[in-house]
Design a protein around this motif. Structure first.
Motif, PDB file in Angstrom:
ATOM      1  N   UNK A  36       0.814  -1.211   0.000  1.00  0.00           N
ATOM      2  CA  UNK A  36       0.000   0.000   0.000  1.00  0.00           C
ATOM      3  C   UNK A  36       0.849   1.263   0.000  1.00  0.00           C
ATOM      4  N   UNK A  37       2.111   1.161   0.415  1.00  0.00           N
ATOM      5  CA  UNK A  37       2.925   2.381   0.483  1.00  0.00           C
ATOM      6  C   UNK A  37       4.191   2.365  -0.374  1.00  0.00           C
ATOM      7  N   UNK A  38       4.365   1.352  -1.251  1.00  0.00           N
ATOM      8  CA  UNK A  38       5.550   1.353  -2.099  1.00  0.00           C
ATOM      9  C   UNK A  38       5.580   0.193  -3.065  1.00  0.00           C
ATOM     10  N   UNK A  39       6.642   0.164  -3.894  1.00  0.00           N
ATOM     11  CA  UNK A  39       6.768  -0.887  -4.901  1.00  0.00           C
ATOM     12  C   UNK A  39       8.215  -0.994  -5.363  1.00  0.00           C
ATOM     13  N   UNK A  40       8.508  -2.105  -6.054  1.00  0.00           N
ATOM     14  CA  UNK A  40       9.785  -2.252  -6.732  1.00  0.00           C
ATOM     15  C   UNK A  40       9.494  -2.287  -8.222  1.00  0.00           C
ATOM     16  N   UNK A  41      10.178  -1.418  -8.973  1.00  0.00           N
ATOM     17  CA  UNK A  41       9.985  -1.310 -10.411  1.00  0.00           C
ATOM     18  C   UNK A  41      11.249  -1.759 -11.134  1.00  0.00           C
ATOM     19  N   UNK A  42      11.077  -2.370 -12.304  1.00  0.00           N
ATOM     20  CA  UNK A  42      12.229  -2.723 -13.134  1.00  0.00           C
ATOM     21  C   UNK A  42      12.124  -1.986 -14.469  1.00  0.00           C
ATOM     22  N   UNK A  43      13.284  -1.615 -15.014  1.00  0.00           N
ATOM     23  CA  UNK A  43      13.392  -0.853 -16.251  1.00  0.00           C
ATOM     24  C   UNK A  43      14.554  -1.399 -17.064  1.00  0.00           C
ATOM     25  N   UNK A  44      14.661  -0.945 -18.312  1.00  0.00           N
ATOM     26  CA  UNK A  44      15.860  -1.238 -19.091  1.00  0.00           C
ATOM     27  C   UNK A  44      17.042  -0.505 -18.452  1.00  0.00           C
ATOM     28  N   UNK A  45      16.801   0.726 -17.990  1.00  0.00           N
ATOM     29  CA  UNK A  45      17.819   1.510 -17.295  1.00  0.00           C
ATOM     30  C   UNK A  45      17.131   2.552 -16.434  1.00  0.00           C
ATOM     31  N   UNK A  46      17.636   2.752 -15.226  1.00  0.00           N
ATOM     32  CA  UNK A  46      17.047   3.745 -14.323  1.00  0.00           C
ATOM     33  C   UNK A  46      17.776   5.078 -14.371  1.00  0.00           C
ATOM     34  N   UNK A  47      18.790   5.197 -15.212  1.00  0.00           N
ATOM     35  CA  UNK A  47      19.645   6.383 -15.205  1.00  0.00           C
ATOM     36  C   UNK A  47      18.896   7.684 -15.475  1.00  0.00           C
ATOM     37  N   UNK A  48      17.929   7.677 -16.371  1.00  0.00           N
ATOM     38  CA  UNK A  48      17.250   8.918 -16.754  1.00  0.00           C
ATOM     39  C   UNK A  48      16.017   9.227 -15.908  1.00  0.00           C
ATOM     40  N   UNK A  49      15.733   8.417 -14.923  1.00  0.00           N
ATOM     41  CA  UNK A  49      14.506   8.588 -14.152  1.00  0.00           C
ATOM     42  C   UNK A  49      14.755   9.522 -12.969  1.00  0.00           C
ATOM     43  N   UNK A  50      13.914  10.568 -12.816  1.00  0.00           N
ATOM     44  CA  UNK A  50      14.106  11.514 -11.712  1.00  0.00           C
ATOM     45  C   UNK A  50      13.692  10.923 -10.372  1.00  0.00           C
ATOM     46  N   UNK A  51      13.918  11.667  -9.313  1.00  0.00           N
ATOM     47  CA  UNK A  51      13.605  11.198  -7.962  1.00  0.00           C
ATOM     48  C   UNK A  51      12.103  11.098  -7.696  1.00  0.00           C
ATOM     49  N   UNK A  52      11.300  11.949  -8.326  1.00  0.00           N
ATOM     50  CA  UNK A  52       9.843  11.939  -8.133  1.00  0.00           C
ATOM     51  C   UNK A  52       9.186  11.889  -9.503  1.00  0.00           C
ATOM     52  N   UNK A  53       8.147  11.061  -9.648  1.00  0.00           N
ATOM     53  CA  UNK A  53       7.476  10.891 -10.940  1.00  0.00           C
ATOM     54  C   UNK A  53       6.067  10.362 -10.710  1.00  0.00           C
ATOM     55  N   UNK A  54       5.269  10.343 -11.771  1.00  0.00           N
ATOM     56  CA  UNK A  54       3.919   9.771 -11.734  1.00  0.00           C
ATOM     57  C   UNK A  54       4.000   8.339 -12.233  1.00  0.00           C
ATOM     58  N   UNK A  55       3.373   7.415 -11.515  1.00  0.00           N
ATOM     59  CA  UNK A  55       3.325   6.005 -11.903  1.00  0.00           C
ATOM     60  C   UNK A  55       1.877   5.644 -12.179  1.00  0.00           C
TER      61      UNK A  55
END
Length: 118
Positions: A36-55
């Motif tokens: 309810x308060x978090x998740x683990x996400x996988x990507x091809x690369x996390x380098x370009x992802x900012x600290x805060x975003x909409x999921x």
């Protein structure tokens, strides 16, 4: 390593999409576990992802604001900064709304110019 989560995570395999840069940038991801308060996400690369975003998780019809807690090259742990929003706002609708707002402003300026005395 000790467990620091308040709530246990449930294994999942949901497709998701994150949006950032005022929703002009998006990237697909996979949600591997979630609570309810978090998740683990996988990507091809996390380098370009900012600290805060909409999921957005389409399969659950949910949207969250996520904040990065930890990051590895291809996965990251996030916490949700908001409670669940019942209906996600599709990225294309946000873009269309921004375009309509810009067009409205341009029309207001044109009306003001045409209304000026000659």
């Amino acid at each position: 390593m000790s467990e620091r989560r308040r709530l246990p995570r449930n294994r999942t395999y949901f497709g998701g999409s994150i949006a950032f840069n005022n929703r002009y940038s998006a990237q697909d991801c996979t949600i591997k576990n979630m609570s309810a308060d978090g998740a683990m996400l996988t990507f091809a690369s996390t380098a370009s992802i900012p600290e805060v975003f909409d999921l957005t998780i389409g399969q659950k019809s949910r949207s969250y604001i996520g904040k990065v807690i930890w990051r590895e090259p291809e996965r990251m742990g996030i916490m949700f900064l908001n409670s669940k929003l019942e209906t996600p706002i599709p990225l294309d609708l946000v873009r269309r709304l921004k375009a309509c707002e810009a067009e409205k402003e341009a029309l207001k300026q044109r009306i003001a110019r045409l209304s000026e005395p000659a």
